[in-house]
Scaffold this active site. Structure first.
Site, mmCIF file in Angstrom:
data_model
loop_
_atom_site.group_PDB
_atom_site.id
_atom_site.type_symbol
_atom_site.label_atom_id
_atom_site.label_comp_id
_atom_site.label_asym_id
_atom_site.label_seq_id
_atom_site.Cartn_x
_atom_site.Cartn_y
_atom_site.Cartn_z
ATOM 1 N N HIS A 84 -0.423 10.231 -27.990
ATOM 2 C CA HIS A 84 -0.314 8.856 -27.417
ATOM 3 C C HIS A 84 -0.881 7.349 -28.544
ATOM 4 C CE1 HIS A 84 -0.071 9.790 -22.966
ATOM 5 N NE2 HIS A 84 0.673 9.948 -23.247
ATOM 6 N N LYS B 51 7.006 23.117 -14.483
ATOM 7 C CA LYS B 51 6.032 21.239 -14.143
ATOM 8 C C LYS B 51 5.711 21.363 -12.711
ATOM 9 C CE LYS B 51 4.948 16.982 -14.529
ATOM 10 N NZ LYS B 51 5.399 15.758 -14.835
ATOM 11 N N HIS C 150 -0.601 15.283 -26.590
ATOM 12 C CA HIS C 150 -0.181 14.327 -26.076
ATOM 13 C C HIS C 150 -1.820 12.800 -26.678
ATOM 14 C CE1 HIS C 150 2.742 15.220 -23.986
ATOM 15 N NE2 HIS C 150 2.761 14.101 -22.942
ATOM 16 N N LYS D 80 3.046 11.564 -11.094
ATOM 17 C CA LYS D 80 2.140 10.372 -12.030
ATOM 18 C C LYS D 80 3.231 9.248 -12.737
ATOM 19 C CE LYS D 80 -0.759 12.792 -15.096
ATOM 20 N NZ LYS D 80 -1.651 13.531 -16.428
ATOM 21 N N GLU E 155 -4.588 16.876 -11.409
ATOM 22 C CA GLU E 155 -5.498 17.200 -12.767
ATOM 23 C C GLU E 155 -6.313 16.784 -12.999
ATOM 24 O OE1 GLU E 155 -3.254 15.069 -15.750
ATOM 25 O OE2 GLU E 155 -4.767 15.267 -17.130
ATOM 26 N N GLU F 271 9.067 17.519 -24.651
ATOM 27 C CA GLU F 271 8.429 17.979 -23.618
ATOM 28 C C GLU F 271 8.897 19.612 -22.720
ATOM 29 O OE1 GLU F 271 5.736 16.200 -22.139
ATOM 30 O OE2 GLU F 271 6.850 13.933 -22.165
ATOM 31 N N ASN G 58 -1.143 18.468 -21.290
ATOM 32 C CA ASN G 58 -1.548 17.320 -22.050
ATOM 33 C C ASN G 58 -0.927 17.859 -23.521
ATOM 34 O OD1 ASN G 58 -1.621 15.141 -19.688
ATOM 35 N ND2 ASN G 58 -3.731 15.838 -19.633
ATOM 36 N N ARG H 250 -3.703 21.120 -14.829
ATOM 37 C CA ARG H 250 -2.745 19.932 -14.802
ATOM 38 C C ARG H 250 -2.823 19.209 -16.684
ATOM 39 N NH1 ARG H 250 0.421 16.128 -11.166
ATOM 40 N NH2 ARG H 250 2.035 15.145 -12.515
ATOM 41 N N HIS I 214 8.745 8.593 -27.154
ATOM 42 C CA HIS I 214 7.688 9.763 -26.585
ATOM 43 C C HIS I 214 7.543 10.818 -27.105
ATOM 44 C CE1 HIS I 214 4.234 10.733 -23.657
ATOM 45 N NE2 HIS I 214 5.149 11.716 -23.266
ATOM 46 N N ARG J 260 0.607 -1.339 0.137
ATOM 47 C CA ARG J 260 -0.284 -0.268 -0.156
ATOM 48 C C ARG J 260 0.851 1.263 0.364
ATOM 49 N NH1 ARG J 260 -2.878 -3.804 3.085
ATOM 50 N NH2 ARG J 260 -4.701 -3.989 2.127
HETATM 51 N N1 LIG Z 1 5.018 10.836 -15.203
HETATM 52 C C1 LIG Z 1 5.154 11.948 -16.183
HETATM 53 O O1 LIG Z 1 4.460 12.684 -15.564
HETATM 54 C C2 LIG Z 1 5.249 11.245 -17.566
HETATM 55 C C3 LIG Z 1 6.015 12.800 -18.085
HETATM 56 C C4 LIG Z 1 6.208 12.803 -19.594
HETATM 57 C C5 LIG Z 1 6.797 10.875 -19.759
HETATM 58 N N2 LIG Z 1 6.547 10.155 -19.097
HETATM 59 C C6 LIG Z 1 6.528 8.494 -19.022
HETATM 60 O O2 LIG Z 1 8.170 8.543 -19.273
HETATM 61 C C7 LIG Z 1 8.643 7.763 -20.445
HETATM 62 C C8 LIG Z 1 9.361 7.732 -21.583
HETATM 63 O O3 LIG Z 1 10.516 8.188 -20.309
HETATM 64 P P1 LIG Z 1 12.650 7.881 -21.097
HETATM 65 O O4 LIG Z 1 12.168 9.160 -22.669
HETATM 66 O O5 LIG Z 1 13.019 8.504 -20.515
HETATM 67 O O6 LIG Z 1 12.030 6.845 -21.603
HETATM 68 P P2 LIG Z 1 13.413 5.495 -21.188
HETATM 69 O O7 LIG Z 1 12.827 5.418 -19.643
HETATM 70 O O8 LIG Z 1 12.669 4.265 -22.011
HETATM 71 O O9 LIG Z 1 14.173 5.979 -21.489
HETATM 72 C C9 LIG Z 1 14.938 6.232 -22.980
HETATM 73 C C10 LIG Z 1 16.158 4.786 -23.474
HETATM 74 O O10 LIG Z 1 17.063 5.793 -22.788
HETATM 75 C C11 LIG Z 1 18.400 4.818 -22.532
HETATM 76 N N3 LIG Z 1 18.918 5.609 -21.385
HETATM 77 C C12 LIG Z 1 18.302 6.279 -20.407
HETATM 78 N N4 LIG Z 1 19.711 7.001 -19.278
HETATM 79 C C13 LIG Z 1 20.141 7.122 -20.307
HETATM 80 C C14 LIG Z 1 22.005 7.204 -19.897
HETATM 81 N N5 LIG Z 1 21.974 8.251 -19.483
HETATM 82 N N6 LIG Z 1 22.064 7.387 -21.073
HETATM 83 C C15 LIG Z 1 22.130 6.383 -22.070
HETATM 84 N N7 LIG Z 1 20.750 5.912 -22.426
HETATM 85 C C16 LIG Z 1 20.324 5.388 -21.304
HETATM 86 C C17 LIG Z 1 17.157 3.845 -21.851
HETATM 87 O O11 LIG Z 1 17.529 2.704 -20.989
HETATM 88 C C18 LIG Z 1 16.078 3.299 -23.144
HETATM 89 O O12 LIG Z 1 16.912 2.477 -23.766
HETATM 90 C C19 LIG Z 1 6.635 7.382 -21.275
HETATM 91 O O13 LIG Z 1 6.744 6.535 -20.640
HETATM 92 C C20 LIG Z 1 5.958 8.387 -20.845
HETATM 93 O O14 LIG Z 1 4.676 8.390 -21.230
HETATM 94 C C21 LIG Z 1 5.581 9.910 -18.054
HETATM 95 ZN ZN LIG Z 2 5.020 13.074 -22.471
#
Ligand SMILES: NC(=O)c1ccc[n+]([C@@H]2O[C@H](COP(=O)([O-])OP(=O)(O)OC[C@H]3O[C@@H](n4cnc5c(N)ncnc54)[C@H](O)[C@@H]3O)[C@@H](O)[C@H]2O)c1
Ligand SMILES: [Zn+2]
Length: 365
Positions: A251, A226, A247, A142, A236, A184, A244, A240, A264, A121
């Site tokens: 998405h 942010k 998005h 999130k 949201e 972003e 999006n 907030r 993304h 939990r």
């Molecule tokens: N929670 C939120 O508010 C929020 C906001 C925006 C996006 N997201 C989510 O974030 C995700 C995308 O995140 P991302 O783009 O960071 O993707 P990711 O975590 O998959 O990283 C992208 C790639 O880079 C590699 N990598 C990470 N750090 C590295 C480094 N320092 N050096 C070399 N390689 C590295 C990873 O292994 C991966 O292959 C999506 O699922 C999206 O929905 C969430």
């Molecule tokens: Zn995003």
């Protein structure tokens, strides 16, 4: 080192930004780790091989530390990945006094955060972001995973106890991922800060320019935007939702392209241009689409990406997105930089626009 503070109704926490600060994790996390039983570092295979040992070794000197890593990529942000994460918590005997440290990009932050939110939990968690995109995802609480029917449909609002953003880890990031994260940042500027947008347009004309020493400054600005929005509306119910921007279609593009082909941010960039076209189409704005698109294209984004897919298939994916309320499509549109609004849009208008794009029309020059 720079420091910001995120305040939300459920929790306030520090965000540290600085070069090489992963080496200071023990000191920075002292208030969080005090009295805690165990630490589980949760990472992906790529990040684990680059920074896993260092972070583990630093913490291990003071705390019992376990390490769990999952396959890299969006496909791990799934029910299966979630189960694996929970299994690791049980196998490593994490209890309610344990802490999960998410070491990685947005995928790991979202997944490990959701595991932390739901294991027993809810146990404490810390974000140690390693991608540029994580300037967005590591702040705001999130967390969640994807379902085959749609992205981020399962999740929880769950704030971290602290964020340690070591900009030195970004040196190993591939260009595609810089581009993904930068989208972003552009989004934050479009919805909230015309001055910042103008500065970005003037100073960042290539992926290399994203990596300059100005990075830390604009990273801080972007996180502050942010944090401001999240402070005002943690769950949201209002502003907030503006985050999006880009998005809804973004998405859908990620889904139809099979999660992973398109990053993304690349999908969001195409989604932002689509939203501008849509608001022009509905006569709610007067964007010079050619001008906006040409900057993004120069940075390497494919803003015409939607035209590679069938409009009906994209429409289906849009309708599965959680931003569809009572059958109406809610789109975040932006009238001009800094002036976002939420607009209910008819399905037929979106489909018309997608169809025209597919035919190579609708440029709105
Ligand atoms: N929670 C939120 O508010 C929020 C906001 C925006 C996006 N997201 C989510 O974030 C995700 C995308 O995140 P991302 O783009 O960071 O993707 P990711 O975590 O998959 O990283 C992208 C790639 O880079 C590699 N990598 C990470 N750090 C590295 C480094 N320092 N050096 C070399 N390689 C590295 C990873 O292994 C991966 O292959 C999506 O699922 C999206 O929905 C969430
Ligand atoms: Zn995003």
């Amino acid at each position: 080192m720079e420091q910001l503070h995120v305040e939300t109704p459920s929790r306030s926490y520090p965000v540290y930004i600085g070069e090489g600060i992963r080496h200071q994790a023990v000191r920075l996390l002292e208030p969080v780790l005090k009295g805690k039983s165990r630490v589980l570092i949760f990472s992906d295979a790529n990040v684990a091989s680059l920074y896993g040992d260092e972070v583990k070794a630093a913490l291990e000197a003071f705390h019992p530390v376990s390490f769990f890593s999952i396959e890299a990529g969006e496909s791990s942000k799934s029910l299966e990945g979630y189960e694996k994460g929970l299994t690791a918590c049980m196998e490593e005997h994490l209890d309610r006094q344990s802490v999960i440290i998410a070491l990685g990009g947005g995928v790991i932050g979202d997944l490990a955060g959701f595991v932390a939110a739901t294991y027993m939990r809810g146990i404490a968690f810390v974000q140690m972001p390693t991608t540029l995109l994580a300037q967005d995802s590591s702040v705001g609480g999130k967390t969640g995973i994807n379902h085959p029917l749609g992205k981020n449909l399962i999740g929880a609002f769950y704030q971290p106890e602290a964020v340690i953003y070591d900009t030195e880890t970004l040196v190993s990031l591939p260009d595609k991922e810089w581009r993904s994260g930068f989208a972003e940042m552009i989004k934050h500027a479009y919805i909230k800060d015309p001055e910042f947008l103008a500065w970005l347009k003037e100073n960042v004309q290539s992926v290399d320019a994203m990596k300059k020493d100005t990075l830390r400054r604009f990273l801080k600005r972007s996180i502050a935007i942010k944090a401001d929005i999240v402070k005002e509306d943690e769950k949201e119910s209002g502003v907030r939702a503006f985050l999006n921007f880009g998005h809804t279609l973004g998405h859908a593009l990620e889904k139809v392209s099979g999660y992973g082909d398109m990053t993304h941010g690349e999908a969001v960039a195409a989604g932002m241009i689509f939203s501008m076209k849509l608001s022009n189409y509905l006569q709610l704005s007067d964007w010079n689409i050619k001008e906006e698109a040409s900057w993004l294209e120069k940075l390497g984004y494919d803003v015409e990406a939607p035209s590679a897919f069938s409009p009906a298939e994209l429409m289906e994916a849009i309708k599965n997105d959680k931003k569809v309320q009572a059958g109406e499509l809610a789109f975040v549109l932006v009238e001009s930089p800094g002036r976002p609004f939420l607009q209910k849009v008819r399905e037929s208008d979106v489909l018309d626009l997608l169809t025209e794009m597919k035919k190579g029309g609708v440029k709105y020059d």
